[in-house]
Design an enzyme around this catalytic site. Structure first.
Site, mmCIF file in Angstrom:
data_model
loop_
_atom_site.group_PDB
_atom_site.id
_atom_site.type_symbol
_atom_site.label_atom_id
_atom_site.label_comp_id
_atom_site.label_asym_id
_atom_site.label_seq_id
_atom_site.Cartn_x
_atom_site.Cartn_y
_atom_site.Cartn_z
ATOM 1 N N PRO A 2 6.870 2.208 0.426
ATOM 2 C CA PRO A 2 5.677 1.546 0.971
ATOM 3 C C PRO A 2 4.428 2.404 0.747
ATOM 4 O O PRO A 2 4.467 3.612 0.960
ATOM 5 C CB PRO A 2 5.984 1.430 2.471
ATOM 6 C CG PRO A 2 7.451 1.653 2.603
ATOM 7 C CD PRO A 2 7.864 2.496 1.449
ATOM 8 N N GLU A 3 3.366 1.775 0.300
ATOM 9 C CA GLU A 3 2.102 2.472 0.084
ATOM 10 C C GLU A 3 1.092 1.959 1.117
ATOM 11 O O GLU A 3 1.462 1.226 2.024
ATOM 12 C CB GLU A 3 1.626 2.249 -1.356
ATOM 13 C CG GLU A 3 2.682 2.693 -2.380
ATOM 14 C CD GLU A 3 2.259 2.508 -3.833
ATOM 15 O OE1 GLU A 3 1.052 2.471 -4.103
ATOM 16 O OE2 GLU A 3 3.150 2.406 -4.693
#
Ligand SMILES: [Zn+2]
Length: 296
Positions: A2-3
């Site tokens: 996840p960014e």
């Protein structure tokens, strides 16, 4: 992993269910999540804390309590949080479970087990993050000029410089590739070589890519799930990431894949030429020589 858009989407979903709630019961069943601390000791410390806010910095979720202590959560590869008002099914990948004072549950699940929970005492957060994170790319104070200062004197490929969390907090492999495609910059360009107009394009591209991801509630790859069990749709909008061999949206050239900084890297060889840059930099040096000659 996840960014920024994925973590921010999780934050937005968690904020209304956690804010104002007390943690009535906390179970931490995987010692890796809180090491080097004892899971039972951390759980006991968390029990009774009331949530004041849910914030984000880079890829960290920050659960701030009324006591000003914070629980700093990093999802790493496969961490996710799930909120449920009517109980949760058994899950072999559950690492922690929180019962809130309204009777609902928040479960933390992590298949690869790289995620971390760190309980920080009041005043410790800023120091902890200061050495690890650079600018927030969606912050109003982040400008093209600041991006230029962050990349100046860095010979590393621009892709590597952008993956470094101390440059821009929250950028990762997906959104860096997407931003470089939008900005028409080759991922191997030395960071310090970017010219002012390229920095302006890159600054805009970083923000557009992240905002697009946010608008689609992030991208769903591997085990990323939203707290209500839903998923994001950004993966259907990628311009280059994971698309080797498919035609570039802008020019039709097949997207190429190389490795940069040890990471799979996708780009359009026509829109993001490396040769073009080398030729341009040679020709930009040439006039300097000829002007010296002509002054003799
Ligand atoms: Zn192209």
């Amino acid at each position: 992993m996840p960014e920024l858009p994925e973590v921010e989407t999780v934050r937005r979903r968690l904020e209304p269910v956690l804010t104002g709630r007390r943690l009535d019961r906390v179970e931490i069943t995987d010692a890796r999540l809180v090491r080097p601390y004892e899971p039972d000791a951390v759980a006991a410390e968390l029990q009774g804390e009331r949530v004041a806010s849910v914030e984000r910095r880079g890829k960290y979720l920050i659960v701030r309590f009324e006591t000003d202590r914070v629980l700093l959560i990093h999802l790493r590869m496969t961490g996710s949080l799930r909120h449920s008002v009517n109980g949760l099914d058994d899950d072999p990948h559950r690492r922690a479970l929180i019962r809130l004072d309204d009777g609902s549950d928040v479960a933390y699940r992590d298949v690869r087990r790289f995620g971390t929970w760190l309980l920080l005492e009041p005043g410790e957060l800023d120091t902890y993050l200061a050495t690890r994170l650079g600018e927030e790319p969606l912050d109003a104070l982040f400008t093209a000029a600041r991006l230029g200062r962050l990349l100046a004197q860095r010979r590393a490929p621009v892709k590597a410089a952008l993956l470094d969390q101390r440059t821009l907090a929250g950028m990762g492999n997906i959104y860096v590739d997407e931003a470089l495609w939008r900005a028409k910059i080759h991922p191997l360009r030395p960071a310090e070589s970017l010219e002012r107009k390229e920095l302006a394009r890159l600054h805009r591209a970083v923000r557009t890519s992240l905002e697009d991801g946010l608008a689609r509630q992030g991208s769903t790859l591997r085990d990323y799930k939203l707290p209500d069990g839903g998923s994001g749709s950004m993966q259907h909008e990628f311009k280059v990431y994971g698309r080797d061999g498919e035609p570039c949206d802008r020019c039709g050239t097949p997207i190429a894949k190389i490795r940069v900084a040890g990471r799979g890297t996708w780009f359009c060889p026509t829109c993001q030429p490396e040769q073009g840059y080398q030729a341009a930099s040679r020709s930009s040096r040439a006039p300097a020589r000829s002007s010296r000659q002509s002054s003799v």
